[in-house]
Write a protein that holds these residues in place. Structure first.
Motif, short mmCIF file in Angstrom:
data_model
loop_
_atom_site.label_atom_id
_atom_site.label_comp_id
_atom_site.label_asym_id
_atom_site.label_seq_id
_atom_site.Cartn_x
_atom_site.Cartn_y
_atom_site.Cartn_z
N SER A 184 49.78 24.80 45.15
CA SER A 184 48.66 24.86 46.11
C SER A 184 48.67 26.16 46.88
CB SER A 184 48.75 23.68 47.07
OG SER A 184 47.69 23.70 48.00
N LEU A 185 49.85 26.60 47.32
CA LEU A 185 49.95 27.88 48.03
C LEU A 185 49.53 29.03 47.13
CD1 LEU A 185 53.32 27.38 49.94
CD2 LEU A 185 51.07 27.72 50.99
N GLN A 186 49.97 28.99 45.88
CA GLN A 186 49.60 30.05 44.94
C GLN A 186 48.09 30.08 44.71
OE1 GLN A 186 50.72 29.60 40.74
NE2 GLN A 186 51.48 31.71 40.76
N ARG A 187 47.49 28.91 44.58
CA ARG A 187 46.04 28.84 44.38
C ARG A 187 45.30 29.39 45.59
NH1 ARG A 187 46.02 24.06 43.26
NH2 ARG A 187 45.38 23.10 45.24
N HIS A 188 45.73 29.00 46.78
CA HIS A 188 45.10 29.53 47.99
C HIS A 188 45.27 31.04 48.08
CE1 HIS A 188 44.91 25.35 49.58
NE2 HIS A 188 43.94 25.84 50.32
N TYR A 189 46.47 31.51 47.73
CA TYR A 189 46.73 32.95 47.79
C TYR A 189 45.82 33.71 46.83
CZ TYR A 189 49.24 37.39 47.47
OH TYR A 189 49.56 38.72 47.47
N HIS A 190 45.71 33.23 45.60
CA HIS A 190 44.86 33.91 44.61
C HIS A 190 43.39 33.85 45.01
CE1 HIS A 190 48.07 33.58 41.20
NE2 HIS A 190 48.35 34.52 42.08
N ASN A 191 42.95 32.71 45.53
CA ASN A 191 41.56 32.61 45.99
C ASN A 191 41.29 33.57 47.14
OD1 ASN A 191 41.04 30.62 44.11
ND2 ASN A 191 41.25 28.92 45.55
N ASN A 192 42.26 33.71 48.02
CA ASN A 192 42.08 34.65 49.13
C ASN A 192 42.04 36.09 48.64
OD1 ASN A 192 42.12 35.32 52.10
ND2 ASN A 192 43.99 36.38 51.47
N THR A 193 42.86 36.40 47.63
CA THR A 193 42.84 37.75 47.06
C THR A 193 41.45 38.08 46.53
OG1 THR A 193 45.18 37.59 46.46
CG2 THR A 193 43.87 39.27 45.33
N ILE A 194 40.87 37.13 45.80
CA ILE A 194 39.52 37.34 45.26
C ILE A 194 38.52 37.50 46.41
CG2 ILE A 194 37.65 36.24 43.96
CD1 ILE A 194 39.86 34.89 42.27
N LYS A 195 38.66 36.64 47.44
CA LYS A 195 37.74 36.72 48.59
C LYS A 195 37.85 38.08 49.29
CE LYS A 195 35.18 35.17 52.09
NZ LYS A 195 35.64 34.08 52.96
N MET A 196 39.06 38.57 49.48
CA MET A 196 39.24 39.83 50.18
C MET A 196 38.74 41.02 49.34
SD MET A 196 40.34 39.07 53.16
CE MET A 196 41.14 40.49 53.90
N LEU A 197 38.89 40.95 48.04
CA LEU A 197 38.35 41.99 47.17
C LEU A 197 36.82 41.97 47.21
CD1 LEU A 197 40.75 41.75 44.09
CD2 LEU A 197 40.70 43.55 45.85
N HIS A 198 36.27 40.78 47.25
CA HIS A 198 34.81 40.64 47.37
C HIS A 198 34.32 41.22 48.69
CE1 HIS A 198 30.80 39.07 47.18
NE2 HIS A 198 31.00 38.18 48.14
N LEU A 199 35.02 40.90 49.79
CA LEU A 199 34.65 41.45 51.09
C LEU A 199 34.81 42.97 51.10
CD1 LEU A 199 36.14 38.87 53.64
CD2 LEU A 199 33.73 39.25 53.08
N SER A 200 35.83 43.48 50.43
CA SER A 200 36.04 44.93 50.36
C SER A 200 34.88 45.61 49.64
CB SER A 200 37.36 45.24 49.64
OG SER A 200 38.47 44.72 50.34
#
Length: 390
Positions: free
Chosen positions: A79-95
């Motif tokens: 679950s932590l890994q999934r949240h981490y990867h989803n956040n990475t995608i979100k932050m790249l999208h925001l970037s």
């Protein structure tokens, strides 16, 4: 030395899952193994709820994956890994959105200072994936707000709340937008803080700005001392109900010019907010607060504010955009304790001013807009009654 004993008693009621979470966050350099007794008899569902609620799951995942994960249930790590990867995608999208908006703002000659978001993650953690962000916060000159809104509209963004009355710049300090297709969220700020807080002019902040390079593009952000004042004011107003904000303070502390910050606080105020943040970050996250900053900011009022904010840190509560009914009364008292007498008067006066929300709730012909003034308390009360209890 900050007298942590004054607050330690209040943390005895914290669930062990929160204590374990704090233990992980304190191990910032990941140089200590997680002790078996710390992970024993843990309610892992509550632990995950706390990690997500406090928006610190990227840091938790990075710390735990370097430890003996046999102590952690597999589903928790997954679950932590999934949240981490989803956040990475979100932050790249925001970037990507940040880059697009920055280009168009530059073409429109709109000066902008980027608050929080991917740039704050990069500045404090060295990687955009190591901090979460819901949206992009952009500060512009008050005179450029309408122009900035037009640019965002051209890019496909829509305002989350329609403007009907013309006093919106006085009522608030930002407007929220969401993209129609990919749902990125942007907030345009024309003040750092609500009007009842002391706020620097855009020109002052622009003169002290910091330049950041990301992917061959130049952005402008708040200088470190302005950033500290902004983050501590923001955290104080929200009761520090997310540990992410305190983690930011811990990372920012070594980057400050202490002498300059003391002069900054002495001239512009905000000592008690900084003191509150220093006490909490020292108590909860073992932050090393320089003696000269501690001496200048930590006083009786800072202690009282820190003690009051522990109420929100130890519970899973939502205070933004409006507090849950279960904590609303407590939060309103806390909010008043942050303010001076003049700020309280300004706050109450602002609450009595009608808003576009009132006009949308009860549409009236323009000649009758004056009626929103006496109707405002009733409309506000009706909205509060319709708000679901939590």
């Amino acid at each position: 030395m900050i007298m942590e004993d004054a607050l330690t008693l209040e943390m005895r009621d914290a669930p062990k899952e929160l204590s374990f979470l704090l233990s992980i966050l304190r191990n910032r350099d990941q140089d200590q193994a997680i002790l078996p007794q710390e992970a024993a008899d843990m309610d892992w569902n509550l632990f995950m709820k706390l990690a997500v609620h406090h928006r610190v799951y990227p840091l938790v995942y990075l710390a735990l994956k370097g430890s003996d994960t046999s102590l952690i249930p597999a589903y928790v790590m997954q679950s932590l890994q999934r949240h981490y990867h989803n956040n990475t995608i979100k932050m790249l999208h925001l970037s990507r959105e940040m880059s697009r908006i920055c280009d168009v703002f530059a073409e429109a000659r709109i000066r902008s200072l980027w608050l929080k978001g991917p740039l704050l993650a990069l500045h404090l953690y060295g990687d955009v994936a190591h901090r979460t962000s819901k949206d992009l916060d952009i500060l512009v000159d008050a005179e450029d707000v309408e122009k900035a809104e037009q640019v965002l509209t051209q890019l496909g963004y829509e305002a989350e709340e329609e403007i009907v009355l013309g006093n919106w710049k006085k009522k608030s300090h930002h407007r929220s937008f969401e993209h129609r297709e990919h749902f990125a969220q942007v907030e345009i700020h024309w003040r750092l803080n609500p009007h009842y807080s002391r706020s620097f002019s855009f020109e002052q902040l622009w003169q002290r700005r910091r330049e950041v390079r990301l992917s061959s593009q130049t952005y402008f952000c708040l200088g470190n001392e302005d950033l500290l004042c902004y983050l501590t004011d923001h955290g104080a107003r929200h009761g520090w109900f997310r540990l992410r904000w305190l983690a930011d303070i811990v990372r920012l502390l070594p980057l400050l010019d202490n002498s300059r910050l003391n002069q900054h606080l002495e001239r512009y105020g905000g000592e008690m907010y900084a003191g509150q943040a220093f006490i909490l970050s020292s108590l909860l996250l073992s932050a090393k607060v320089p003696h000269d900053l501690e001496a200048a900011t930590v006083g009786a009022k800072s202690y009282r504010l820190a003690e009051k904010s522990l109420y929100y840190i130890q519970r899973i509560v939502q205070l933004n955009p409006v507090p849950e009914k279960s904590v609303a009364r407590h939060y309103n008292r806390y909010l008043f304790s942050l303010m001076s007498g003049k700020q309280r008067i300004a706050y109450v006066f602002n609450k009595l001013l009608p808003s576009s929300r009132d006009a949308l709730q009860l549409p009236l012909p323009k000649p009758l807009y004056f009626l929103y003034v006496p109707l405002r308390p009733f409309l506000w009360f009706w909205r509060r009654m319709k708000q679901p209890s939590v």
